[in-house]
Scaffold this motif. Sequence first.
Motif, PDB file in Angstrom:
ATOM      1  N   THR A   1       4.965   5.530  -8.023  1.00  9.28           N
ATOM      2  CA  THR A   1       4.680   4.482  -9.002  1.00  9.28           C
ATOM      3  C   THR A   1       3.625   3.519  -8.477  1.00  9.28           C
ATOM      4  OG1 THR A   1       6.376   3.007  -8.138  1.00  9.28           O
ATOM      5  CG2 THR A   1       7.052   4.558  -9.890  1.00  9.28           C
ATOM      6  N   LYS A   2       3.044   2.788  -9.399  1.00 11.30           N
ATOM      7  CA  LYS A   2       2.105   1.721  -9.046  1.00 11.30           C
ATOM      8  C   LYS A   2       2.796   0.714  -8.131  1.00 11.30           C
ATOM      9  CE  LYS A   2       0.196  -2.393 -11.079  1.00 11.30           C
ATOM     10  NZ  LYS A   2       0.185  -3.251 -12.230  1.00 11.30           N
ATOM     11  N   GLN A   3       4.038   0.415  -8.415  1.00 11.47           N
ATOM     12  CA  GLN A   3       4.786  -0.562  -7.625  1.00 11.47           C
ATOM     13  C   GLN A   3       4.974  -0.095  -6.181  1.00 11.47           C
ATOM     14  OE1 GLN A   3       5.661   0.505 -10.696  1.00 11.47           O
ATOM     15  NE2 GLN A   3       5.479  -1.354 -11.914  1.00 11.47           N
ATOM     16  N   TYR A   4       5.179   1.200  -5.997  1.00 10.43           N
ATOM     17  CA  TYR A   4       5.344   1.714  -4.636  1.00 10.43           C
ATOM     18  C   TYR A   4       4.032   1.617  -3.868  1.00 10.43           C
ATOM     19  CZ  TYR A   4       7.216   4.320  -0.743  1.00 10.43           C
ATOM     20  OH  TYR A   4       7.646   4.667   0.515  1.00 10.43           O
ATOM     21  N   ILE A   5       2.924   1.934  -4.528  1.00  9.74           N
ATOM     22  CA  ILE A   5       1.616   1.799  -3.883  1.00  9.74           C
ATOM     23  C   ILE A   5       1.356   0.338  -3.538  1.00  9.74           C
ATOM     24  CG2 ILE A   5      -0.880   2.022  -4.223  1.00  9.74           C
ATOM     25  CD1 ILE A   5      -0.242   4.650  -5.748  1.00  9.74           C
ATOM     26  N   GLN A   6       1.726  -0.554  -4.435  1.00  5.79           N
ATOM     27  CA  GLN A   6       1.574  -1.986  -4.166  1.00  5.79           C
ATOM     28  C   GLN A   6       2.403  -2.395  -2.949  1.00  5.79           C
ATOM     29  OE1 GLN A   6       2.967  -4.607  -7.308  1.00  5.79           O
ATOM     30  NE2 GLN A   6       1.423  -6.125  -6.756  1.00  5.79           N
ATOM     31  N   MET A   7       3.620  -1.902  -2.848  1.00 10.62           N
ATOM     32  CA  MET A   7       4.476  -2.201  -1.702  1.00 10.62           C
ATOM     33  C   MET A   7       3.854  -1.646  -0.420  1.00 10.62           C
ATOM     34  SD  MET A   7       6.805  -0.826   0.692  1.00 10.62           S
ATOM     35  CE  MET A   7       6.856   0.814   0.031  1.00 10.62           C
ATOM     36  N   MET A   8       3.229  -0.479  -0.504  1.00  5.63           N
ATOM     37  CA  MET A   8       2.574   0.094   0.671  1.00  5.63           C
ATOM     38  C   MET A   8       1.420  -0.789   1.132  1.00  5.63           C
ATOM     39  SD  MET A   8       2.416   4.134  -0.367  1.00  5.63           S
ATOM     40  CE  MET A   8       1.251   4.523   0.927  1.00  5.63           C
ATOM     41  N   GLU A   9       0.643  -1.263   0.180  1.00  2.00           N
ATOM     42  CA  GLU A   9      -0.539  -2.061   0.514  1.00  2.00           C
ATOM     43  C   GLU A   9      -0.171  -3.454   1.003  1.00  2.00           C
ATOM     44  OE1 GLU A   9      -3.441  -2.057  -2.620  1.00  2.00           O
ATOM     45  OE2 GLU A   9      -3.662   0.118  -2.555  1.00  2.00           O
ATOM     46  N   LYS A  10       0.932  -3.980   0.510  1.00  2.01           N
ATOM     47  CA  LYS A  10       1.367  -5.333   0.893  1.00  2.01           C
ATOM     48  C   LYS A  10       2.850  -5.299   1.230  1.00  2.01           C
ATOM     49  CE  LYS A  10      -2.097  -7.419  -2.031  1.00  2.01           C
ATOM     50  NZ  LYS A  10      -2.401  -8.304  -3.121  1.00  2.01           N
ATOM     51  N   PRO A  11       3.184  -4.764   2.410  1.00  5.47           N
ATOM     52  CA  PRO A  11       4.604  -4.592   2.767  1.00  5.47           C
ATOM     53  C   PRO A  11       5.234  -5.840   3.378  1.00  5.47           C
ATOM     54  CG  PRO A  11       3.237  -3.658   4.466  1.00  5.47           C
ATOM     55  CD  PRO A  11       2.294  -4.167   3.385  1.00  5.47           C
ATOM     56  N   PHE A  12       5.089  -6.968   2.709  1.00  9.35           N
ATOM     57  CA  PHE A  12       5.566  -8.231   3.269  1.00  9.35           C
ATOM     58  C   PHE A  12       6.951  -8.615   2.775  1.00  9.35           C
ATOM     59  CE2 PHE A  12       0.878  -8.507   3.077  1.00  9.35           C
ATOM     60  CZ  PHE A  12       0.646  -8.427   4.441  1.00  9.35           C
ATOM     61  N   SER A  13       7.384  -8.023   1.690  1.00  4.77           N
ATOM     62  CA  SER A  13       8.697  -8.333   1.133  1.00  4.77           C
ATOM     63  C   SER A  13       9.794  -7.822   2.066  1.00  4.77           C
ATOM     64  CB  SER A  13       8.834  -7.662  -0.235  1.00  4.77           C
ATOM     65  OG  SER A  13      10.175  -7.572  -0.625  1.00  4.77           O
ATOM     66  N   PRO A  14      10.897  -8.561   2.173  1.00  2.00           N
ATOM     67  CA  PRO A  14      12.017  -8.066   2.985  1.00  2.00           C
ATOM     68  C   PRO A  14      12.568  -6.739   2.458  1.00  2.00           C
ATOM     69  CG  PRO A  14      12.402 -10.344   2.274  1.00  2.00           C
ATOM     70  CD  PRO A  14      11.149  -9.882   1.619  1.00  2.00           C
ATOM     71  N   ARG A  15      12.331  -6.461   1.176  1.00  2.00           N
ATOM     72  CA  ARG A  15      12.822  -5.223   0.575  1.00  2.00           C
ATOM     73  C   ARG A  15      11.831  -4.072   0.721  1.00  2.00           C
ATOM     74  NH1 ARG A  15      15.078  -6.172  -5.185  1.00  2.00           N
ATOM     75  NH2 ARG A  15      16.342  -4.399  -4.614  1.00  2.00           N
ATOM     76  N   ALA A  16      10.652  -4.349   1.269  1.00  2.00           N
ATOM     77  CA  ALA A  16       9.638  -3.305   1.426  1.00  2.00           C
ATOM     78  C   ALA A  16      10.136  -2.232   2.392  1.00  2.00           C
ATOM     79  CB  ALA A  16       8.334  -3.914   1.934  1.00  2.00           C
ATOM     80  N   SER A  17       9.756  -1.013   2.099  1.00  2.00           N
ATOM     81  CA  SER A  17      10.143   0.105   2.943  1.00  2.00           C
ATOM     82  C   SER A  17       9.524  -0.031   4.333  1.00  2.00           C
ATOM     83  CB  SER A  17       9.686   1.412   2.290  1.00  2.00           C
ATOM     84  OG  SER A  17      10.031   2.508   3.091  1.00  2.00           O
ATOM     85  N   LYS A  18      10.283   0.306   5.339  1.00  2.28           N
ATOM     86  CA  LYS A  18       9.788   0.260   6.726  1.00  2.28           C
ATOM     87  C   LYS A  18       9.100   1.563   7.108  1.00  2.28           C
ATOM     88  CE  LYS A  18      11.712  -3.753   7.375  1.00  2.28           C
ATOM     89  NZ  LYS A  18      11.145  -4.703   6.478  1.00  2.28           N
ATOM     90  N   THR A  19       9.337   2.611   6.308  1.00  2.81           N
ATOM     91  CA  THR A  19       8.691   3.900   6.535  1.00  2.81           C
ATOM     92  C   THR A  19       8.090   4.398   5.227  1.00  2.81           C
ATOM     93  OG1 THR A  19      10.700   5.172   6.088  1.00  2.81           O
ATOM     94  CG2 THR A  19      10.295   4.538   8.393  1.00  2.81           C
ATOM     95  N   VAL A  20       7.085   5.262   5.356  1.00  3.63           N
ATOM     96  CA  VAL A  20       6.421   5.846   4.187  1.00  3.63           C
ATOM     97  C   VAL A  20       6.361   7.355   4.397  1.00  3.63           C
ATOM     98  CG1 VAL A  20       4.207   6.000   2.980  1.00  3.63           C
ATOM     99  CG2 VAL A  20       5.077   3.775   3.683  1.00  3.63           C
ATOM    100  N   PRO A  21       6.662   8.138   3.364  1.00  4.63           N
ATOM    101  CA  PRO A  21       6.585   9.593   3.506  1.00  4.63           C
ATOM    102  C   PRO A  21       5.157  10.042   3.858  1.00  4.63           C
ATOM    103  CG  PRO A  21       7.763   8.992   1.507  1.00  4.63           C
ATOM    104  CD  PRO A  21       7.151   7.736   2.045  1.00  4.63           C
ATOM    105  N   PHE A  22       5.045  10.859   4.889  1.00  4.32           N
ATOM    106  CA  PHE A  22       3.734  11.318   5.324  1.00  4.32           C
ATOM    107  C   PHE A  22       3.069  12.199   4.267  1.00  4.32           C
ATOM    108  CE2 PHE A  22       0.785  13.902   7.881  1.00  4.32           C
ATOM    109  CZ  PHE A  22       0.009  12.879   8.390  1.00  4.32           C
TER     110      PHE A  22
END
Length: 108
Positions: free
Chosen positions: A57-78
């Motif tokens: 989703t767009k939201q997941y890409i946004q989280m990847m680009e700006k992973p500052f939220s405490p809820r942001a994923s700490k890992t990303v699928p390769f």
Amino acid sequence: MVESRESCRELIMLDLDVIASVNWSPAYGERIREMRGKISMQKLADEVTEKFGYSVTKQYIQMMEKPFSPRASKTVPFLLLRHICTALGRDVQEIFDSPKIIQNNSQQ
């Protein structure tokens, strides 16, 4: 003279197909954003989903680009990173500022 772990990095070569996920950092997110350029997050998400059958989703890409939220994923699928880079016409090693090493299969 013995080098400390703090002053050295240990690197190994792995086949990219064996990597499941990457410990994510804001620096990697910034590189994705730079690579994306003027392409919208929605367009990138749609292209990855349509071309590779990998639902993102767009939201997941946004989280990847700006992973500052405490809820942001700490890992990303390769695999997702590989699909994103392919959709952008780039190589995945650009995210990590790493050299690209290609081994001819006949040398294995």
